[in-house]
Motif scaffolding. Structure first.
Motif, mmCIF file in Angstrom:
data_model
loop_
_atom_site.group_PDB
_atom_site.id
_atom_site.type_symbol
_atom_site.label_atom_id
_atom_site.label_comp_id
_atom_site.label_asym_id
_atom_site.label_seq_id
_atom_site.Cartn_x
_atom_site.Cartn_y
_atom_site.Cartn_z
ATOM 1 N N LEU A 159 -16.906 28.363 15.170
ATOM 2 C CA LEU A 159 -15.803 28.675 16.076
ATOM 3 C C LEU A 159 -14.518 27.951 15.693
ATOM 4 O O LEU A 159 -13.423 28.473 15.911
ATOM 5 C CB LEU A 159 -16.197 28.299 17.513
ATOM 6 C CG LEU A 159 -17.507 28.921 18.031
ATOM 7 C CD1 LEU A 159 -17.803 28.421 19.436
ATOM 8 C CD2 LEU A 159 -17.423 30.434 17.996
ATOM 9 N N ARG A 160 -14.652 26.727 15.170
ATOM 10 C CA ARG A 160 -13.496 25.934 14.766
ATOM 11 C C ARG A 160 -13.750 25.369 13.378
ATOM 12 O O ARG A 160 -14.911 25.167 12.993
ATOM 13 C CB ARG A 160 -13.235 24.811 15.768
ATOM 14 C CG ARG A 160 -12.747 25.324 17.121
ATOM 15 C CD ARG A 160 -12.896 24.274 18.208
ATOM 16 N NE ARG A 160 -12.329 22.987 17.812
ATOM 17 C CZ ARG A 160 -12.574 21.852 18.451
ATOM 18 N NH1 ARG A 160 -13.391 21.841 19.501
ATOM 19 N NH2 ARG A 160 -12.020 20.730 18.052
ATOM 20 N N PRO A 161 -12.706 25.118 12.603
ATOM 21 C CA PRO A 161 -12.898 24.692 11.213
ATOM 22 C C PRO A 161 -13.732 23.412 11.082
ATOM 23 O O PRO A 161 -13.575 22.471 11.859
ATOM 24 C CB PRO A 161 -11.462 24.462 10.722
ATOM 25 C CG PRO A 161 -10.608 25.290 11.606
ATOM 26 C CD PRO A 161 -11.274 25.285 12.947
ATOM 27 N N ILE A 162 -14.612 23.410 10.083
ATOM 28 C CA ILE A 162 -15.395 22.226 9.719
ATOM 29 C C ILE A 162 -15.054 21.932 8.268
ATOM 30 O O ILE A 162 -15.382 22.721 7.374
ATOM 31 C CB ILE A 162 -16.893 22.471 9.906
ATOM 32 C CG1 ILE A 162 -17.185 22.874 11.356
ATOM 33 C CG2 ILE A 162 -17.705 21.237 9.530
ATOM 34 C CD1 ILE A 162 -18.630 23.235 11.623
ATOM 35 N N ILE A 163 -14.400 20.778 8.031
ATOM 36 C CA ILE A 163 -13.734 20.530 6.753
ATOM 37 C C ILE A 163 -14.216 19.219 6.128
ATOM 38 O O ILE A 163 -14.612 18.278 6.826
ATOM 39 C CB ILE A 163 -12.199 20.479 6.953
ATOM 40 C CG1 ILE A 163 -11.710 21.775 7.619
ATOM 41 C CG2 ILE A 163 -11.463 20.245 5.649
ATOM 42 C CD1 ILE A 163 -10.276 21.713 8.088
ATOM 43 N N LYS A 176 -19.914 18.936 4.534
ATOM 44 C CA LYS A 176 -21.122 18.554 3.791
ATOM 45 C C LYS A 176 -22.242 18.137 4.734
ATOM 46 O O LYS A 176 -23.411 18.486 4.541
ATOM 47 C CB LYS A 176 -20.799 17.424 2.818
ATOM 48 C CG LYS A 176 -19.801 17.816 1.734
ATOM 49 C CD LYS A 176 -19.486 16.633 0.822
ATOM 50 C CE LYS A 176 -18.476 17.029 -0.253
ATOM 51 N NZ LYS A 176 -18.118 15.892 -1.132
ATOM 52 N N LYS A 177 -21.885 17.377 5.782
ATOM 53 C CA LYS A 177 -22.878 16.956 6.761
ATOM 54 C C LYS A 177 -23.409 18.162 7.532
ATOM 55 O O LYS A 177 -24.601 18.250 7.833
ATOM 56 C CB LYS A 177 -22.262 15.941 7.724
ATOM 57 C CG LYS A 177 -23.250 15.403 8.754
ATOM 58 C CD LYS A 177 -22.602 14.340 9.627
ATOM 59 C CE LYS A 177 -23.599 13.806 10.650
ATOM 60 N NZ LYS A 177 -22.980 12.747 11.505
ATOM 61 N N PHE A 178 -22.505 19.097 7.825
ATOM 62 C CA PHE A 178 -22.892 20.303 8.552
ATOM 63 C C PHE A 178 -23.900 21.121 7.742
ATOM 64 O O PHE A 178 -24.887 21.628 8.281
ATOM 65 C CB PHE A 178 -21.643 21.136 8.856
ATOM 66 C CG PHE A 178 -21.885 22.365 9.678
ATOM 67 C CD1 PHE A 178 -22.213 22.274 11.018
ATOM 68 C CD2 PHE A 178 -21.789 23.627 9.106
ATOM 69 C CE1 PHE A 178 -22.437 23.414 11.783
ATOM 70 C CE2 PHE A 178 -22.005 24.764 9.857
ATOM 71 C CZ PHE A 178 -22.331 24.656 11.199
ATOM 72 N N ALA A 179 -23.679 21.235 6.432
ATOM 73 C CA ALA A 179 -24.590 22.006 5.573
ATOM 74 C C ALA A 179 -25.974 21.392 5.546
ATOM 75 O O ALA A 179 -26.986 22.112 5.426
ATOM 76 C CB ALA A 179 -24.016 22.098 4.161
ATOM 77 N N GLU A 219 -30.345 21.340 14.809
ATOM 78 C CA GLU A 219 -29.967 20.007 14.329
ATOM 79 C C GLU A 219 -28.468 19.781 14.442
ATOM 80 O O GLU A 219 -28.017 18.691 14.810
ATOM 81 C CB GLU A 219 -30.420 19.844 12.869
ATOM 82 C CG GLU A 219 -29.943 18.586 12.177
ATOM 83 C CD GLU A 219 -30.520 17.308 12.786
ATOM 84 O OE1 GLU A 219 -29.918 16.242 12.576
ATOM 85 O OE2 GLU A 219 -31.559 17.399 13.469
ATOM 86 N N CYS A 220 -27.663 20.819 14.153
ATOM 87 C CA CYS A 220 -26.209 20.641 14.193
ATOM 88 C C CYS A 220 -25.701 20.353 15.606
ATOM 89 O O CYS A 220 -24.619 19.765 15.770
ATOM 90 C CB CYS A 220 -25.507 21.864 13.620
ATOM 91 S SG CYS A 220 -25.802 23.378 14.553
#
Length: 374
Positions: A256-260, A265-268, A315-316
């Protein structure tokens, strides 16, 4: 009053089950799944053809994976249950033990033999008729063994000393002949009309020839006759044509909002490999006010690559930096089937067999309804 016509946005919203940190929402709560008050939900063949799709991902002899899109959960579950319980297969039912001097008890040995998956000509198995078992109320009412309802296998193995073994050999398989009895030691002798169907590659044989049945030592012998009949998994698990037949709903991941940057990397790492990928933020994106990419040109952003591989572990949702940035869900009418065949039928043919069974059920129901209306 004209029926209400929902917007495409509303239709897309209805298809997604929301997976929250501790709850699951937006599941169907209407009296009839997929039906909403004031709307026209008349079934039409053209609409079904337009919305229904089957997409294959894997099609191996013993395993198939495909998507079943555009049907209700009740239909998908009907196919799953038919695959497990209602497709007839061949298995050992009666064991006539002439001699068994191994350390395995007769009952245990017979049970092991019954669980060995068999394969042979599908045409021949479909040609065979059902074997009627005798009951307590009618002990004499069962069928008599014949070429059209019984397949006979033989297991005749004796363990002897190998005179050619080396003096310092300690492996029983080298010291003795037939120290291990395998499924490949089972032989098949076609009877009568079976010679028309179960010949060559279509002969009845174990799916895996290396299944260990028993271990023997010199002087021990097994001699038995195995009678195989048609049955279904509803009667006993040995007749089930599948090891597993499961389905899961297609995962849906929306950023929904940018993950940069490092957050990307943590999100992946919160997902299985290949689910989340990275893209470079372009200067055009960085120049758009309110996009969230301002002053981040050239950095990496997280994007959804392949939601098919996701396990929806949530997990996220445990990490504060991702709060409000991601929404997890599952698509209600997108079922990912996985079928593992035990070997009697190719995995893709199994689903076609389940379709035949369901068609017969529908024809039987239609006939009974016609009878009631008379």
């Amino acid at each position: 009053m004209a029926p209400v016509v929902p917007s495409q946005e509303e239709l897309d919203h209805r298809k997604i089950i929301n997976i929250n940190a501790e709850t699951v929402t937006n599941i169907s709560s209407t009296d009839f799944p997929g039906h909403w008050p004031g709307e026209d939900h008349e079934w039409a063949l053209d609409k079904f053809r337009r919305d229904f799709r089957v997409e294959f991902f894997q099609n191996e002899p013993y395993e198939a994976s495909f998507s079943f899109i555009g049907v209700d959960a009740s239909i998908a579950n009907a196919f799953r249950r038919i695959l497990i319980e209602e497709i007839p297969t061949l298995a050992v039912e009666y064991v006539f033990i002439h001699l068994n001097t191994s350390v395995i008890q007769d009952e245990v040995l017979a049970s092991r033999l019954g669980l060995i998956p068999l394969q042979g000509s599908v045409e021949g198995i479909n040609w065979m008729r059902w074997f009627k078992k005798p009951t307590d109320d009618d002990p004499q009412g069962g069928s008599s063994p014949s070429d059209y309802n019984t397949v006979v296998l033989y297991l005749d193995v004796e363990c002897t000393i190998n005179p050619n073994a080396a003096p310092d050999e300690d492996d029983p398989r080298e010291l003795y002949n037939n120290a291990h009895v395998y499924a490949k030691d089972i032989s098949f002798l076609p009877i009568g009309r079976q010679e028309q169907f179960f010949v060559g590659e279509g002969a009845i044989r174990p799916v895996n020839p290396d299944i260990l049945i028993a271990k023997l030592r010199p002087g021990q012998k097994i001699n038995m006759e195995l009678h195989c009949i048609k049955g279904t998994g509803a009667d006993h698990a040995k007749f089930s044509p599948v090891g597993t037949a499961t389905y899961r709903l297609m995962p849906d991941i929306k950023i929904l909002r940018p993950i940069i940057g490092d957050d990307a990397k943590k999100f992946a790492k919160c997902f299985p490999g290949g689910v989340i990928g990275f893209e470079t933020i372009t200067s055009e994106e960085a120049s758009q006010k309110g996009s969230g990419y301002e002053d981040h040109a050239g950095e990496q952003k997280a994007v959804v690559r392949n939601p098919f591989n996701d396990t929806v572990s949530r997990e996220c949702l445990r990490h504060e930096e991702f709060q409000g940035k991601v929404k997890l869900g599952r698509v209600q009418d997108h079922f990912i089937f996985n079928i593992e065949s035990t070997g009697q039928f190719p995995s893709d043919l199994l689903f076609l067999e389940s379709v035949k069974v369901l068609k017969l059920k529908c024809a039987r129901l239609k006939r009974d309804l016609s009878t009631l209306m008379r």
